[in-house]
Design an enzyme around this catalytic site. Structure first.
Site, mmCIF file in Angstrom:
data_model
loop_
_atom_site.group_PDB
_atom_site.id
_atom_site.type_symbol
_atom_site.label_atom_id
_atom_site.label_comp_id
_atom_site.label_asym_id
_atom_site.label_seq_id
_atom_site.Cartn_x
_atom_site.Cartn_y
_atom_site.Cartn_z
ATOM 1 N N CYS A 183 0.858 -1.184 0.000
ATOM 2 C CA CYS A 183 0.000 0.000 0.000
ATOM 3 C C CYS A 183 0.892 1.231 0.000
ATOM 4 O O CYS A 183 1.879 1.285 0.750
ATOM 5 C CB CYS A 183 -0.881 -0.014 1.257
ATOM 6 N N HIS A 241 -10.244 1.106 1.353
ATOM 7 C CA HIS A 241 -9.748 2.448 1.691
ATOM 8 C C HIS A 241 -10.914 3.418 1.857
ATOM 9 O O HIS A 241 -10.959 4.202 2.807
ATOM 10 C CB HIS A 241 -8.819 2.980 0.594
ATOM 11 N N HIS A 248 -9.193 -3.796 -2.313
ATOM 12 C CA HIS A 248 -8.227 -3.022 -1.524
ATOM 13 C C HIS A 248 -8.622 -1.543 -1.535
ATOM 14 O O HIS A 248 -8.633 -0.880 -0.490
ATOM 15 C CB HIS A 248 -6.826 -3.230 -2.122
ATOM 16 N N GLU A 249 -8.967 -1.034 -2.737
ATOM 17 C CA GLU A 249 -9.307 0.397 -2.857
ATOM 18 C C GLU A 249 -10.661 0.716 -2.219
ATOM 19 O O GLU A 249 -10.819 1.751 -1.566
ATOM 20 C CB GLU A 249 -9.275 0.842 -4.327
#
EC number: 3.5.1.88
Length: 199
Positions: free
Chosen positions: A123, A170, A166-167
């Site tokens: 990351c 976030h 993953h995004e």
């Protein structure tokens, strides 16, 4: 009268590593705000700027010039904008580059089977090595909007599905290492079909 944006992330701004928010900053733990549609000029320019960062970071000469770590995804809160949008730039199984902007994305369905990257995930907001398996759905179907404000629905598999999850994490204030088993970082979830992406 046009309101001027106070964001520095205009289309011609070059994002450097100093612009990337690092772990520990509260903005990374906030659930981001829905983006107003149609997209404001400032949001469009920020997305353009974010995509250019990914392109620069994947270009060895530019990455060296600007001292960038290579990235395949970047969410708005990673540059301090608490907005529900991110960009992705990653090659697919056939070696083709997939360039995608997502605004207000939502996972609407996913596979039961899961995958993980054997070398863990990286990351841009995390400067330390993190060891452990991050379980992800093998495929996801995502609904949201593109940079022009058009509604899109896309299904991703494998590596792209991992990047997307993953995004979106976030945008929900979740870091990838939150999904690693705390007691044993290399323990996989029980009762589900799960395998390494590169088996």
């Amino acid at each position: 009268m046009k309101l001027l944006s106070n964001s520095k992330f205009t289309a011609d701004y070059i994002i450097r590593m100093d612009d990337i928010v690092r772990e520990g900053d509260p903005v990374l733990r906030e659930v981001t705000q829905q983006v107003e549609l149609p997209l404001q000029e400032a949001d469009r320019e920020a997305l353009q700027c974010m995509m250019q960062f990914l392109k620069n970071s994947q270009n060895p000469e530019l990455a060296a010039k600007y001292k960038l770590r290579p990235g395949v995804g970047l969410s708005a809160n990673q540059i301090g904008l608490s907005k529900r949008m991110f960009v992705m730039l990653a090659t697919d199984e056939k070696g083709r580059m997939v360039e995608q902007v997502w605004v207000n994305p939502k996972i609407i369905s996913h596979s039961m089977a899961m995958v993980y990257l054997p070398e863990s995930e990286g990351c841009l907001s995390v400067d330390r090595p993190v060891h452990g398996f991050v379980p992800r759905y093998e495929s996801v179907k995502v609904k949201g909007y593109d940079a022009s404000g058009k509604e899109i629905v896309v299904r991703y598999k494998g590596y792209h599905a991992i990047v997307i999850q993953h995004e979106i994490d976030h945008l929900d204030g979740i870091m990838f290492y939150d999904r690693i088993n705390k007691e044993n970082p290399f323990k996989l979830p029980q009762g589900v079909e799960i395998h390494s992406l590169y088996e």
